[in-house]
Design a protein around this motif. Structure first.
Motif: not given
Length: 65
Positions: A22-25, A58-65
């Protein structure tokens, strides 16, 4: 997960896990082998790879569970 090289450049093991930074969201997902994943979780720090795409999933658009 399709075959991807481990994030650690000296490692020749295939990646079998992934971790998210997580780099600043901005959530960036990387591939890593089980040995290096355990080392990272235990606080080990490794030098940046020469290839910035090594292990990058890649990028993920939301925080993983």
């Amino acid at each position: 997960m399709e075959w991807t090289a481990c994030l650690i450049s000296e490692c020749t093991a295939p990646a079998g896990a992934e971790f998210t930074v997580n780099d600043n969201g901005i959530f960036t997902v990387y591939a890593v082998c089980a040995v290096h994943l355990a080392a990272i979780r235990n606080g080990s720090v490794f030098p940046e790879p020469g290839d910035p795409t090594l292990g990058l999933i890649g990028l993920r658009s939301e925080k993983p569970i």
